[in-house]
Design an enzyme around this catalytic site. Structure first.
Site, PDB file in Angstrom:
ATOM      1  N   HIS A   1     -61.360  36.873 -57.181  1.00 20.83           N
ATOM      2  CA  HIS A   1     -61.129  37.250 -55.967  1.00 20.83           C
ATOM      3  C   HIS A   1     -61.959  37.992 -55.085  1.00 20.83           C
ATOM      4  O   HIS A   1     -62.893  38.780 -56.048  1.00 20.83           O
ATOM      5  CB  HIS A   1     -59.698  38.089 -55.832  1.00 20.83           C
ATOM      6  CG  HIS A   1     -59.011  38.401 -54.437  1.00 20.83           C
ATOM      7  ND1 HIS A   1     -59.607  39.228 -53.389  1.00 20.83           N
ATOM      8  CD2 HIS A   1     -57.997  37.762 -53.955  1.00 20.83           C
ATOM      9  CE1 HIS A   1     -58.735  39.062 -52.605  1.00 20.83           C
ATOM     10  NE2 HIS A   1     -58.035  38.158 -52.633  1.00 20.83           N
TER      11      HIS A   1
ATOM     12  N   ASP B   1     -52.347  33.465 -56.357  1.00 22.47           N
ATOM     13  CA  ASP B   1     -51.867  32.162 -56.018  1.00 22.47           C
ATOM     14  C   ASP B   1     -51.593  31.320 -57.320  1.00 22.47           C
ATOM     15  O   ASP B   1     -50.750  30.383 -57.464  1.00 22.47           O
ATOM     16  CB  ASP B   1     -53.029  31.595 -55.156  1.00 22.47           C
ATOM     17  CG  ASP B   1     -52.985  32.043 -53.869  1.00 22.47           C
ATOM     18  OD1 ASP B   1     -51.959  31.970 -53.119  1.00 22.47           O
ATOM     19  OD2 ASP B   1     -54.254  32.501 -53.463  1.00 22.47           O
TER      20      ASP B   1
ATOM     21  N   HIS C   1     -59.140  29.973 -49.608  1.00 21.86           N
ATOM     22  CA  HIS C   1     -58.208  30.992 -49.155  1.00 21.86           C
ATOM     23  C   HIS C   1     -56.718  30.450 -49.352  1.00 21.86           C
ATOM     24  O   HIS C   1     -56.408  30.625 -50.465  1.00 21.86           O
ATOM     25  CB  HIS C   1     -58.516  31.117 -47.492  1.00 21.86           C
ATOM     26  CG  HIS C   1     -57.925  32.209 -46.983  1.00 21.86           C
ATOM     27  ND1 HIS C   1     -57.183  33.208 -47.719  1.00 21.86           N
ATOM     28  CD2 HIS C   1     -58.125  32.624 -45.639  1.00 21.86           C
ATOM     29  CE1 HIS C   1     -56.957  34.230 -46.645  1.00 21.86           C
ATOM     30  NE2 HIS C   1     -57.263  33.654 -45.447  1.00 21.86           N
TER      31      HIS C   1
HETATM   32  N1  ACO Z   1     -63.844  29.897 -61.867  1.00 26.56           N
HETATM   33  C1  ACO Z   1     -64.873  30.086 -62.275  1.00 26.56           C
HETATM   34  N2  ACO Z   1     -65.868  30.713 -62.169  1.00 26.56           N
HETATM   35  C2  ACO Z   1     -65.760  31.606 -60.964  1.00 26.56           C
HETATM   36  C3  ACO Z   1     -64.593  31.604 -60.484  1.00 26.56           C
HETATM   37  C4  ACO Z   1     -63.600  30.787 -60.896  1.00 26.56           C
HETATM   38  N3  ACO Z   1     -62.300  30.708 -60.066  1.00 26.56           N
HETATM   39  N4  ACO Z   1     -64.518  32.531 -59.229  1.00 26.56           N
HETATM   40  C5  ACO Z   1     -65.857  33.057 -59.256  1.00 26.56           C
HETATM   41  N5  ACO Z   1     -66.684  32.432 -60.315  1.00 26.56           N
HETATM   42  C6  ACO Z   1     -67.784  32.913 -60.817  1.00 26.56           C
HETATM   43  C7  ACO Z   1     -68.909  32.414 -59.994  1.00 26.56           C
HETATM   44  O1  ACO Z   1     -69.408  31.139 -60.266  1.00 26.56           O
HETATM   45  C8  ACO Z   1     -70.150  33.471 -60.089  1.00 26.56           C
HETATM   46  O2  ACO Z   1     -70.685  33.206 -61.512  1.00 26.56           O
HETATM   47  P1  ACO Z   1     -72.151  33.581 -61.682  1.00 26.56           P
HETATM   48  O3  ACO Z   1     -72.108  35.175 -61.590  1.00 26.56           O
HETATM   49  O4  ACO Z   1     -72.560  33.202 -62.831  1.00 26.56           O
HETATM   50  O5  ACO Z   1     -73.153  32.995 -60.221  1.00 26.56           O
HETATM   51  C9  ACO Z   1     -69.069  34.823 -60.491  1.00 26.56           C
HETATM   52  O6  ACO Z   1     -67.841  34.210 -60.785  1.00 26.56           O
HETATM   53  C10 ACO Z   1     -68.864  35.721 -58.878  1.00 26.56           C
HETATM   54  O7  ACO Z   1     -68.435  34.631 -57.991  1.00 26.56           O
HETATM   55  P2  ACO Z   1     -68.380  34.832 -56.467  1.00 26.56           P
HETATM   56  O8  ACO Z   1     -68.242  33.288 -55.849  1.00 26.56           O
HETATM   57  O9  ACO Z   1     -69.846  35.391 -56.064  1.00 26.56           O
HETATM   58  O10 ACO Z   1     -67.120  35.394 -56.132  1.00 26.56           O
HETATM   59  P3  ACO Z   1     -66.630  35.569 -54.782  1.00 26.56           P
HETATM   60  O11 ACO Z   1     -66.160  37.049 -54.934  1.00 26.56           O
HETATM   61  O12 ACO Z   1     -67.818  35.296 -53.739  1.00 26.56           O
HETATM   62  O13 ACO Z   1     -65.457  34.408 -54.773  1.00 26.56           O
HETATM   63  C11 ACO Z   1     -63.452  33.416 -54.736  1.00 26.56           C
HETATM   64  C12 ACO Z   1     -64.159  34.801 -54.619  1.00 26.56           C
HETATM   65  C13 ACO Z   1     -64.036  32.480 -53.481  1.00 26.56           C
HETATM   66  C14 ACO Z   1     -61.892  33.464 -54.513  1.00 26.56           C
HETATM   67  C15 ACO Z   1     -63.407  32.654 -55.983  1.00 26.56           C
HETATM   68  O14 ACO Z   1     -63.243  33.385 -57.006  1.00 26.56           O
HETATM   69  C16 ACO Z   1     -63.120  31.307 -56.052  1.00 26.56           C
HETATM   70  O15 ACO Z   1     -63.502  30.348 -55.625  1.00 26.56           O
HETATM   71  N6  ACO Z   1     -61.984  31.207 -56.880  1.00 26.56           N
HETATM   72  C17 ACO Z   1     -61.120  30.089 -56.983  1.00 26.56           C
HETATM   73  C18 ACO Z   1     -60.446  29.724 -55.750  1.00 26.56           C
HETATM   74  C19 ACO Z   1     -59.067  30.676 -55.422  1.00 26.56           C
HETATM   75  O16 ACO Z   1     -58.422  30.900 -56.273  1.00 26.56           O
HETATM   76  N7  ACO Z   1     -59.178  31.341 -54.476  1.00 26.56           N
HETATM   77  C20 ACO Z   1     -57.955  32.107 -54.027  1.00 26.56           C
HETATM   78  C21 ACO Z   1     -58.461  33.501 -53.422  1.00 26.56           C
HETATM   79  S1  ACO Z   1     -57.110  34.675 -53.270  1.00 26.56           S
HETATM   80  C22 ACO Z   1     -56.471  34.135 -51.766  1.00 26.56           C
HETATM   81  O17 ACO Z   1     -57.105  33.819 -51.005  1.00 26.56           O
HETATM   82  C23 ACO Z   1     -54.978  34.810 -51.626  1.00 26.56           C
END
Ligand code: ACO
Length: 428
Positions: A304, A362, A265
Site C-alpha cells: 500500500h 482488498d 487502486h
Molecule cells: N508484490 C510484489 N512486490 C511489490 C508489491 C506487490 N504487491 N508492491 C510493492 N512491491 C515492491 C516493489 O516492486 C518495490 O520493490 P523494490 O524496492 O525492489 O523496487 C517495493 O515493493 C516498493 O514498492 P512501490 O511500488 O514503491 O510501492 P508503492 O507504495 O508505490 O505502491 C501499490 C503501492 C501500488 C499499492 C503496490 O504495492 C501494488 O501495486 N500492490 C498491488 C496492487 C494492490 O493490491 N493495490 C491495492 C492498493 S489498496 C487500495 O487501492 C484500496
C-alpha cells in the site's frame, strides 16, 4: 509551537522562509504557496510529499496502521456502527443522535429508486460491458436526470445530490450486473437495510426471493464501512480536482469511479481473484513467488502506498473473512485454501517483510465477496458504491471552503525547445 518556519537557502546566500502549519494529528506541513514567486516550482510526481488540501474528514497513520473517520478509529466503527451511520459521520462530522440516525436512514432508503428513463439508458450498453464502464456512464448521466439539484453553491442542492448519490449508486451497480446477466431489473425493497437491499437487488429474481443471510449482510456492511473513505487517495483527489472547476457532483463522482477502476487502486480485489485463478493450486505457489521476487508480476492485494504496517482495515476484513467462510462452510474450498497459503508464505518471506508489504484490505475483501457469490467484475463497483460517500464528503468540504481554487498543477518541461515548422515536402 507558534510561528515555526523552514528556511530555504540559495547558493548565493539568499534565503526564503516558509511557515510550518501544524495538523491536529500527523506530520506538520510546509506552506509553500508563496514559492512560485521565486520563479521556480516544486517537483513531486505522485504527490509523495505534497498535501493537496486541508481536510477534517479522515486521518491515516500508515506507519502505525491507524485509520480514523472524523476521529473515530475504524475498528470501533466496524464493530459498533453500520454503514449509513458511518456515512452520516463522514458527511456531518459527528455521529447522529437516535432521531438524526432514523431520519438519515429513512431519507437514503427512500431515494434508492432510479428515474425510470435511466433504465432505457442502460440498454445502450453492450451486454458484455464491464459494470465499471456502465457505472462511469450511468452515474455521470445522473446529472442529466436530476437537474434540480445541480447548483453547487446552494448547500441544500449539495445535500440533495449527496443523498441521491448514496441512495442510487447501489441500485445502479446492481442493475449493471443484472443487465450483463440478462436478468430483469430488480427494484429496491422497503424494510431492508442498505446492505440487505444491495444483496436483494443483486440476487433476487421474479421467481425466487433472495433470503438475506444476516452474517453475509453484516460482512457486506463492514466492507462498505471499511471502504467508505481513505483521505486523499487517487480517486478522491480526482473528485476534488474535477470539482474544483465547478463541475456538478454527479460528473465529479463519475470521474472518481473512472479513477478507481485502475488495478493499482480499486481494481485490486478483482486482480486478487484473477491471480488466484491463474495460480490455480497451492502446488504452484513457490513458482509464482519466484516470479514476484523477479518482478515478473506483483502479488496482488499486498502493499500500500500509505500503510507500511498492517492495514487496520485488513485486520478487520480478515476476521470477517473467517466468519463468512465458516458460515458458508468454505474453509476447505481450494481457492480459499490457496489464498490463505499465499497470505501465510508472504507474511513470513523476507522479500515482503523487508519492503513492509502486508496484505491490504482488498486481499480479504475479494475473498469475502467471492464467497458471498458476487462475481469478480462486481468487486470494483462495490468499492465505488462504498466510496461514494467519502468522495461526496471531500467534494462538499472543498466546495464549502471559501478559499477553494481550481486545481492546476505545474510541470517540469523536458520536451523539445522552440523550433520552426518545416513543410512536409522539406522534411527528411
Ligand atoms: N508484490 C510484489 N512486490 C511489490 C508489491 C506487490 N504487491 N508492491 C510493492 N512491491 C515492491 C516493489 O516492486 C518495490 O520493490 P523494490 O524496492 O525492489 O523496487 C517495493 O515493493 C516498493 O514498492 P512501490 O511500488 O514503491 O510501492 P508503492 O507504495 O508505490 O505502491 C501499490 C503501492 C501500488 C499499492 C503496490 O504495492 C501494488 O501495486 N500492490 C498491488 C496492487 C494492490 O493490491 N493495490 C491495492 C492498493 S489498496 C487500495 O487501492 C484500496
Amino acid at each position: 509551537m507558534e510561528n515555526r518556519k523552514v528556511t530555504l537557502s540559495y547558493e548565493d546566500g539568499k534565503s526564503i522562509d516558509f511557515p510550518v502549519l501544524p495538523g491536529t494529528l500527523g506530520p506538520d506541513v510546509v506552506d509553500i504557496r508563496t514559492f512560485s514567486k521565486t520563479g521556480m516550482f516544486t517537483f513531486d510526481p505522485g504527490f509523495l510529499a505534497t498535501s493537496a488540501c486541508e481536510s477534517k474528514i479522515t486521518f491515516i497513520d500508515g506507519d502505525l496502521g491507524q485509520l480514523y473517520y472524523r476521529g473515530y478509529p475504524i475498528e470501533q466503527l466496524a464493530e459498533h456502527s453500520d454503514f449509513l451511520e458511518s456515512c452520516y459521520l463522514l458527511l456531518n462530522g459527528e455521529l447522529p443522535n437516535a432521531e438524526e440516525k432514523k431520519n438519515f436512514d429513512y431519507t437514503v432508503l427512500r431515494h434508492n429508486m432510479l428515474h425510470d428513463q435511466i433504465l432505457s439508458f442502460f440498454k445502450g450498453f453492450r451486454r458484455d460491458a464491464h459494470p465499471m464502464a456502465v457505472m462511469v456512464g450511468v452515474v455521470g448521466a445522473l446529472s442529466a436526470f436530476y437537474h434540480d439539484s445541480l447548483d453547487i453553491n446552494d448547500p441544500h442542492h449539495r445535500e440533495v445530490s449527496a443523498f441521491r448519490l448514496i441512495a442510487k449508486v447501489p441500485t445502479i451497480a446492481a442493475q449493471a450486473y443484472r443487465y450483463n446477466k440478462g436478468l430483469p431489473f430488480s427494484y429496491p425493497k422497503a424494510g431492508l437495510t442498505y446492505a440487505e437491499n444491495f444483496l436483494h437487488m443483486m440476487f433476487s429474481t421474479p421467481v425466487s426471493e433472495y433470503k438475506v443471510n444476516p452474517v453475509l449482510a453484516r460482512a457486506l456492511d463492514r466492507i462498505f464501512i471499511l471502504h467508505a473513505d481513505h483521505e486523499q487517495n487517487a480517486s478522491t483527489s480526482t473528485v476534488r480536482l474535477a470539482g474544483s472547476s465547478g463541475a456538478n457532483p454527479f460528473a465529479c463522482i463519475a470521474a472518481g469511479i473512472a479513477c478507481l477502476w485502475g488495478p493499482s487502486h480499486g481494481g485490486a480485489n478483482e486482480a486478487v481473484l484473477k491471480m488466484l485463478d491463474e495460480i490455480g493450486s497451492v502446488d504452484n505457489v513457490p513458482a509464482f513467488m519466484e516470479g514476484v521476487k523477479n518482478k515478473t508480476h506483483k502479488l496482488m492485494g499486498f502493499g500500500h502506498r500509505v500503510y507500511k504496517n498492517m492495514d487496520p482495515r485488513a485486520k478487520i476484513m480478515k476476521q470477517t473473512c473467517d466468519e463468512v467462510l465458516n458460515e458458508l462452510g468454505l474453509h476447505n474450498d481450494p481457492k480459499f485454501k490457496l489464498a490463505m497459503a499465499l497470505e501465510k508464505i508472504a507474511l513470513e518471506d523476507p522479500y515482503f517483510i523487508e519492503r513492509k508489504l502486508y496484505p491490504n484490505v482488498d486481499f480479504y475483501s475479494g475473498i469475502v465477496l467471492s464467497a458471498i457469490g458476487i462475481p469478480v467484475s462486481m468487486f470494483t463497483p462495490i468499492f465505488a458504491l462504498a466510496r461514494t460517500v467519502g468522495w461526496i464528503a471531500h467534494w462538499t468540504e472543498m466546495i464549502a471552503d471559501p478559499g477553494m481554487k481550481i486545481g492546476r498543477p505545474r510541470q517540469l518541461y523536458t520536451g523539445a525547445v522552440r523550433r520552426d515548422y518545416v513543410p512536409v515536402a522539406e522534411r527528411k
